[in-house]
Structure formats: structure tokens, C-alpha cells
Design an enzyme around this catalytic site. Structure first.
Site, mmCIF file in Angstrom:
data_model
loop_
_atom_site.group_PDB
_atom_site.id
_atom_site.type_symbol
_atom_site.label_atom_id
_atom_site.label_comp_id
_atom_site.label_asym_id
_atom_site.label_seq_id
_atom_site.Cartn_x
_atom_site.Cartn_y
_atom_site.Cartn_z
ATOM 1 N N TYR A 216 0.829 -1.204 0.000
ATOM 2 C CA TYR A 216 0.000 0.000 0.000
ATOM 3 C C TYR A 216 0.870 1.263 0.000
ATOM 4 O O TYR A 216 0.581 2.226 -0.707
ATOM 5 C CB TYR A 216 -0.929 0.000 1.214
ATOM 6 C CG TYR A 216 -1.725 1.274 1.352
ATOM 7 C CD1 TYR A 216 -2.808 1.539 0.511
ATOM 8 C CD2 TYR A 216 -1.391 2.224 2.315
ATOM 9 C CE1 TYR A 216 -3.532 2.716 0.634
ATOM 10 C CE2 TYR A 216 -2.116 3.398 2.442
ATOM 11 C CZ TYR A 216 -3.177 3.642 1.591
ATOM 12 O OH TYR A 216 -3.889 4.804 1.709
ATOM 13 N N GLU B 122 4.301 2.876 15.424
ATOM 14 C CA GLU B 122 5.134 2.618 14.244
ATOM 15 C C GLU B 122 4.282 2.275 13.033
ATOM 16 O O GLU B 122 4.503 2.783 11.948
ATOM 17 C CB GLU B 122 6.128 1.491 14.539
ATOM 18 C CG GLU B 122 7.003 1.104 13.383
ATOM 19 C CD GLU B 122 7.976 2.196 12.934
ATOM 20 O OE1 GLU B 122 8.423 2.137 11.775
ATOM 21 O OE2 GLU B 122 8.283 3.103 13.727
ATOM 22 N N VAL C 147 -5.168 -1.696 8.519
ATOM 23 C CA VAL C 147 -6.432 -2.423 8.385
ATOM 24 C C VAL C 147 -6.537 -2.829 6.915
ATOM 25 O O VAL C 147 -6.278 -2.006 6.026
ATOM 26 C CB VAL C 147 -7.641 -1.545 8.779
ATOM 27 C CG1 VAL C 147 -8.949 -2.271 8.529
ATOM 28 C CG2 VAL C 147 -7.532 -1.101 10.239
ATOM 29 N N GLY D 97 -9.813 1.002 12.443
ATOM 30 C CA GLY D 97 -8.649 1.853 12.681
ATOM 31 C C GLY D 97 -8.876 2.758 13.882
ATOM 32 O O GLY D 97 -7.990 2.916 14.732
ATOM 33 N N ASN E 207 -0.310 10.315 1.647
ATOM 34 C CA ASN E 207 -1.407 9.475 2.126
ATOM 35 C C ASN E 207 -2.562 10.330 2.662
ATOM 36 O O ASN E 207 -2.851 10.360 3.850
ATOM 37 C CB ASN E 207 -0.887 8.513 3.195
ATOM 38 C CG ASN E 207 -1.871 7.420 3.521
ATOM 39 O OD1 ASN E 207 -3.048 7.511 3.187
ATOM 40 N ND2 ASN E 207 -1.395 6.394 4.196
ATOM 41 N N TYR F 186 -6.784 11.011 10.476
ATOM 42 C CA TYR F 186 -6.107 11.417 11.705
ATOM 43 C C TYR F 186 -6.565 12.800 12.157
ATOM 44 O O TYR F 186 -6.788 13.035 13.337
ATOM 45 C CB TYR F 186 -4.593 11.393 11.536
ATOM 46 C CG TYR F 186 -4.038 10.024 11.204
ATOM 47 C CD1 TYR F 186 -4.588 8.858 11.741
ATOM 48 C CD2 TYR F 186 -2.960 9.880 10.344
ATOM 49 C CE1 TYR F 186 -4.080 7.607 11.434
ATOM 50 C CE2 TYR F 186 -2.442 8.631 10.033
ATOM 51 C CZ TYR F 186 -3.010 7.502 10.587
ATOM 52 O OH TYR F 186 -2.496 6.271 10.283
#
Length: 168
Positions: free
Chosen positions: A35, A93, A97, A107, A134, A141
Site C-alpha cells: 500500500y 510505528e 487495516v 482503525g 497518504n 487522523y
């Protein structure tokens, strides 16, 4: 210890990973690398992971997320330290999912569990990094209240440069 943490998501549980979970963890790590377009950087082996996660002096801890008993997510985290706060922090780190299951709250459940763990352990911070490109993760987030840190650049030293500095 293989403690199971129930979540509000039907059939989804979190548990502390154990040494016997290393093959599935490594498989999920490789999926994350695909990914992130970083497959060439995965050099971990089952042996190196067993030693670093479950050996005499573990450097990190791991969670395994399971949906109806099938592994579908993981997180690897460890403590860092803030000299300014004079307290531990929790550094995430990896969190992953499986793509086909994203958007179902797994998540968020993992991050929520880790936030509670950070508070229980008296941590001053809960931090992680995300690749600049991303955008889906960055939006996610931010929706949780996390803020990106401006003015910091991450440095990394590996391979020959690390050997040279170590005098090897």
C-alpha cells in the site's frame, strides 16, 4: 499474555500479539508495504521479528485485530521519551487495516485503544508519522483531533552511513 479487547464493532476484537502470531504479522506488514509502495524496504524476517518483539528485551509491542477470528489489522508501538515533559510517550510505528475493511471503525478502535493505553501508562504524548501523499490517512487522523507537526524533519541513518558513524 494474550488479552482480548472487545470493541463496539460486531465481531472485531483486539488482542496482544504473541510469538506464534509473527507469520501473520509479517504478512500484514508486507500488505502495508505494498500500500505504501515500500516493498523493497521490508527486510524483516520471522526470526528478527520474534527476537525484537518477543525476545529477552522486546523493543516494541504488537496488537492483532481480528474479525470473527480472522486477522485483518495490526498495530506496532513502543515507548519514546520526552525530555521536555520528563515523561514517556507512545509512538505508533504501524497501524494497518485490510483495505476492503476500511471505513468500518477498526482503525479508530485501534487508535482509541492505544490512546487509552498511553493515558494508563502516564504518557505525555501519542505520536506517529504518515507519508505526505497518504491523504486518506491524513484526513482520518485530523478527524480524530491529531495535528501534524510543522517545523520538524525526520532523519534516518541506515546501511553504510550507519556503519561509518559507528566506526564499523
Amino acid at each position: 499474555m494474550n488479552v482480548i479487547f472487545k470493541t463496539d464493532i460486531e465481531g472485531f476484537t483486539l488482542r496482544e500479539a504473541a510469538a506464534e502470531d509473527v507469520p501473520v504479522l509479517l504478512s500484514l506488514i508486507r500488505e502495508l508495504a505494498v500500500y505504501e509502495k515500500l516493498t523493497d524496504q521490508v527486510t524483516a524476517t520471522e526470526e528478527s521479528m520474534k527476537l525484537s518483539l518477543f525476545g529477552i528485551r522486546p523493543g516494541a509491542e504488537a496488537l492483532l485485530g481480528e474479525l470473527d477470528g480472522e486477522p485483518v489489522a495490526y498495530a506496532v508501538y513502543f515507548h519514546n521519551y520526552s525530555t521536555f515533559a520528563g515523561r514517556l510517550g507512545l509512538y505508533l510505528e504501524d497501524v494497518y487495516v485490510k483495505p476492503e475493511l476500511r471505513g468500518r471503525g477498526m482503525g479508530k478502535a485501534i487508535l482509541s485503544f492505544l490512546a487509552r493505553l498511553a493515558k494508563e501508562r502516564g504518557c505525555a504524548r501519542f505520536e506517529w508519522s504518515v507519508l505526505d501523499w497518504n491523504e486518506p490517512s491524513i484526513r482520518f487522523y485530523r478527524s480524530l483531533g491529531a495535528v501534524p507537526l510543522d517545523g520538524w524533519t525526520i532523519f534516518r541513518m541506515t546501511g553504510e552511513a550507519l556503519d561509518r558513524l559507528a566506526g564499523i
